[in-house]
Design a protein around this motif. Structure first.
Motif, PDB file in Angstrom:
ATOM      1  N   LEU A  34       0.257   9.572 -60.642  1.00 36.61           N
ATOM      2  CA  LEU A  34      -0.825  10.258 -62.000  1.00 36.61           C
ATOM      3  C   LEU A  34      -0.938  11.146 -61.767  1.00 36.61           C
TER       4      LEU A  34
ATOM      5  N   VAL B  47      -4.466  13.111 -62.572  1.00 40.93           N
ATOM      6  CA  VAL B  47      -5.802  13.162 -63.059  1.00 40.93           C
ATOM      7  C   VAL B  47      -5.870  14.825 -63.600  1.00 40.93           C
TER       8      VAL B  47
ATOM      9  N   ALA C 215      -9.658  11.043 -58.346  1.00 37.68           N
ATOM     10  CA  ALA C 215      -7.902  10.197 -57.818  1.00 37.68           C
ATOM     11  C   ALA C 215      -8.330   9.998 -56.168  1.00 37.68           C
TER      12      ALA C 215
ATOM     13  N   ALA D  46      -2.224   9.200 -56.838  1.00 33.56           N
ATOM     14  CA  ALA D  46      -2.528  10.234 -58.151  1.00 33.56           C
ATOM     15  C   ALA D  46      -2.792  11.453 -57.410  1.00 33.56           C
TER      16      ALA D  46
END
Length: 186
Positions: A120, A122, A172, A182
């Motif tokens: 992911l 951030v 993160a 992340a």
């Protein structure tokens, strides 16, 4: 109990005196007539507190209400980007960011397979307030040590000008600690 009674109790409270010292004086008067509506050791000369702080507190209480709290939200888009959106929370701590990471991890686990998905991203969204600028006439060294800028994400006890990167990196890392891949995209 009236505001007068609350203020009188606060002035006399040993906890108040422990924090502020025994030298607490108050003098509250009306703006129109100047009539005194509350006084506690008002005749004792003391160094005055900041009236700007008092005016700000009154304005905030009137416009936001006494139950209002500022928060930090996490939003996600369809591409897997997490937006950390500050709401003016000046009490944001690494402990609270870790809890936010745990809550985010639980929500992500319900909607996204962790093993096959890319990390992911951030992103910090600092758009709630305009970028901080010093007031005209301020010395350059006021910022950020003597005057802390008003920013949407303010990490408690962090006094650099751009807190966004620090918050994004920490968030993160906190997500990775709870097994969510992340990376901060500054």
């Amino acid at each position: 109990m009236s505001w007068y009674d609350h203020l009188a109790r606060w002035c006399a409270d040993p906890a108040t005196q422990e924090v502020l010292g025994s030298g607490v004086s108050c003098h509250v008067c009306t703006t129109g007539s100047g009539d005194t509506v509350f006084a506690h050791d008002a005749a004792v000369p003391r160094r005055p507190g900041s009236l700007v702080k008092l005016v700000t507190a009154v304005a905030a209480l009137r416009s936001l209400g006494p139950a209002h709290t500022f928060g930090t939200d996490v939003c996600v888009d369809s591409r897997g980007t997490l937006y950390l959106r500050g709401g003016g929370d000046v009490e944001l701590t690494t402990t609270r960011l870790m809890q936010l990471a745990r809550d985010t991890a639980a929500a992500v686990a319900q909607t996204r397979p962790q093993t096959s998905s890319p990390p992911l991203r951030v992103v910090v969204d600092p758009s709630l307030f305009p970028p901080p600028t010093p007031a005209p006439g301020w010395r350059p060294d006021y910022y950020p040590l003597e005057v802390r800028p008003v920013v949407p994400l303010a990490l408690a006890d962090y006094f650099a000008l751009d807190v966004n990167e620090a918050v994004g990196e920490y968030f993160a890392a906190a997500l990775r600690e709870v097994d969510v891949a992340a990376e901060f995209s500054g």
